[in-house]
Scaffold this motif. Structure first.
Motif, PDB file in Angstrom:
ATOM      1  N   LYS A   1       8.181 -22.402 -14.186  1.00  0.00           N
ATOM      2  CA  LYS A   1       8.779 -21.194 -14.770  1.00  0.00           C
ATOM      3  C   LYS A   1       8.147 -20.907 -16.123  1.00  0.00           C
ATOM      4  CE  LYS A   1      12.951 -21.635 -12.179  1.00  0.00           C
ATOM      5  NZ  LYS A   1      14.364 -21.611 -12.104  1.00  0.00           N
ATOM      6  N   ARG A   2       8.299 -19.680 -16.547  1.00  0.00           N
ATOM      7  CA  ARG A   2       7.689 -19.241 -17.800  1.00  0.00           C
ATOM      8  C   ARG A   2       8.025 -20.172 -18.970  1.00  0.00           C
ATOM      9  NH1 ARG A   2       8.545 -13.179 -19.734  1.00  0.00           N
ATOM     10  NH2 ARG A   2       7.849 -12.941 -17.596  1.00  0.00           N
ATOM     11  N   GLY A   3       9.269 -20.601 -19.066  1.00  0.00           N
ATOM     12  CA  GLY A   3       9.687 -21.433 -20.188  1.00  0.00           C
ATOM     13  C   GLY A   3       9.053 -22.808 -20.234  1.00  0.00           C
ATOM     14  N   SER A   4       8.620 -23.327 -19.095  1.00  0.00           N
ATOM     15  CA  SER A   4       8.020 -24.658 -19.073  1.00  0.00           C
ATOM     16  C   SER A   4       6.499 -24.621 -18.945  1.00  0.00           C
ATOM     17  CB  SER A   4       8.611 -25.489 -17.924  1.00  0.00           C
ATOM     18  OG  SER A   4       8.339 -24.877 -16.679  1.00  0.00           O
ATOM     19  N   TRP A   5       5.928 -23.424 -18.838  1.00  0.00           N
ATOM     20  CA  TRP A   5       4.499 -23.311 -18.605  1.00  0.00           C
ATOM     21  C   TRP A   5       3.667 -23.918 -19.729  1.00  0.00           C
ATOM     22  CZ3 TRP A   5       0.959 -23.401 -15.309  1.00  0.00           C
ATOM     23  CH2 TRP A   5      -0.339 -23.014 -15.625  1.00  0.00           C
ATOM     24  N   SER A   6       4.040 -23.687 -20.980  1.00  0.00           N
ATOM     25  CA  SER A   6       3.223 -24.199 -22.083  1.00  0.00           C
ATOM     26  C   SER A   6       3.181 -25.725 -22.093  1.00  0.00           C
ATOM     27  CB  SER A   6       3.719 -23.666 -23.437  1.00  0.00           C
ATOM     28  OG  SER A   6       5.034 -24.097 -23.669  1.00  0.00           O
TER      29      SER A   6
ATOM     30  N   ARG B   1      -0.871 -26.436 -22.164  1.00  0.00           N
ATOM     31  CA  ARG B   1      -1.511 -26.916 -23.383  1.00  0.00           C
ATOM     32  C   ARG B   1      -2.235 -28.248 -23.175  1.00  0.00           C
ATOM     33  NH1 ARG B   1      -3.948 -24.024 -26.096  1.00  0.00           N
ATOM     34  NH2 ARG B   1      -5.537 -25.576 -26.080  1.00  0.00           N
ATOM     35  N   PRO B   2      -1.614 -29.273 -22.559  1.00  0.00           N
ATOM     36  CA  PRO B   2      -2.357 -30.525 -22.330  1.00  0.00           C
ATOM     37  C   PRO B   2      -3.597 -30.322 -21.451  1.00  0.00           C
ATOM     38  CG  PRO B   2      -0.011 -30.903 -22.040  1.00  0.00           C
ATOM     39  CD  PRO B   2      -0.202 -29.421 -22.174  1.00  0.00           C
ATOM     40  N   ALA B   3      -3.494 -29.464 -20.432  1.00  0.00           N
ATOM     41  CA  ALA B   3      -4.642 -29.200 -19.560  1.00  0.00           C
ATOM     42  C   ALA B   3      -5.748 -28.480 -20.336  1.00  0.00           C
ATOM     43  CB  ALA B   3      -4.202 -28.385 -18.344  1.00  0.00           C
ATOM     44  N   ALA B   4      -5.368 -27.508 -21.153  1.00  0.00           N
ATOM     45  CA  ALA B   4      -6.348 -26.765 -21.949  1.00  0.00           C
ATOM     46  C   ALA B   4      -7.021 -27.683 -22.963  1.00  0.00           C
ATOM     47  CB  ALA B   4      -5.669 -25.590 -22.652  1.00  0.00           C
ATOM     48  N   ASP B   5      -6.241 -28.562 -23.590  1.00  0.00           N
ATOM     49  CA  ASP B   5      -6.812 -29.519 -24.543  1.00  0.00           C
ATOM     50  C   ASP B   5      -7.815 -30.437 -23.853  1.00  0.00           C
ATOM     51  OD1 ASP B   5      -5.309 -28.447 -26.593  1.00  0.00           O
ATOM     52  OD2 ASP B   5      -3.767 -30.017 -26.527  1.00  0.00           O
TER      53      ASP B   5
ATOM     54  N   GLY C   1      -5.228 -18.803 -23.644  1.00  0.00           N
ATOM     55  CA  GLY C   1      -4.172 -18.803 -22.637  1.00  0.00           C
ATOM     56  C   GLY C   1      -4.669 -18.196 -21.340  1.00  0.00           C
ATOM     57  N   LEU C   2      -3.746 -17.988 -20.427  1.00  0.00           N
ATOM     58  CA  LEU C   2      -4.119 -17.448 -19.125  1.00  0.00           C
ATOM     59  C   LEU C   2      -4.687 -16.036 -19.218  1.00  0.00           C
ATOM     60  CD1 LEU C   2      -1.371 -18.736 -16.705  1.00  0.00           C
ATOM     61  CD2 LEU C   2      -3.710 -19.502 -16.966  1.00  0.00           C
ATOM     62  N   HIS C   3      -4.230 -15.261 -20.188  1.00  0.00           N
ATOM     63  CA  HIS C   3      -4.744 -13.906 -20.348  1.00  0.00           C
ATOM     64  C   HIS C   3      -6.254 -13.939 -20.619  1.00  0.00           C
ATOM     65  CE1 HIS C   3      -4.306  -9.606 -21.036  1.00  0.00           C
ATOM     66  NE2 HIS C   3      -5.050  -9.740 -22.105  1.00  0.00           N
ATOM     67  N   VAL C   4      -6.662 -14.817 -21.515  1.00  0.00           N
ATOM     68  CA  VAL C   4      -8.090 -14.965 -21.824  1.00  0.00           C
ATOM     69  C   VAL C   4      -8.846 -15.466 -20.590  1.00  0.00           C
ATOM     70  CG1 VAL C   4      -9.767 -16.279 -23.198  1.00  0.00           C
ATOM     71  CG2 VAL C   4      -7.739 -15.322 -24.291  1.00  0.00           C
TER      72      VAL C   4
END
Length: 99
Positions: free
Chosen positions: A53-58, A62-66, A75-78
């Protein structure tokens, strides 16, 4: 042309072999006046097998992006725009990428 590289397809295949898609019941509010309950097969879920869900997405992103070495604020938009730009660069139509 395939929109996914062979390496990405291989990663998805490995993920699905380790964690098969989970069938869950979702509230579909595509038409807010007539919401329906439907089943969906989710490729990615929380560690409990529930929809992300949106609230738990970050907490997931964030760990995956790091780990991937993405800069803070990516973020996903980029990612979506980067992918669309690559598709267009290699010949996909703008109209197809905008849907």
């Amino acid at each position: 042309m395939t929109p996914l590289s062979d390496s990405v397809v291989a990663m998805f295949a490995a993920h699905l072999a380790e964690s098969p898609a989970k069938t869950v019941d979702l509230d579909d509010r595509t038409n807010p006046r007539q919401p329906i309950r439907r089943q969906a097969d989710l490729v990615f879920t929380t560690s409990r097998g529930t929809p992300i869900k949106r609230g738990s997405w970050s907490d997931i992103w964030r760990p995956a992006a790091d780990e991937a070495g993405l800069t803070q604020g990516t973020g996903l938009h980029v990612c979506r725009h980067t992918y669309a730009s690559a598709l267009i660069r290699y010949g996909e139509s703008v109209k197809t990428c905008s849907t």
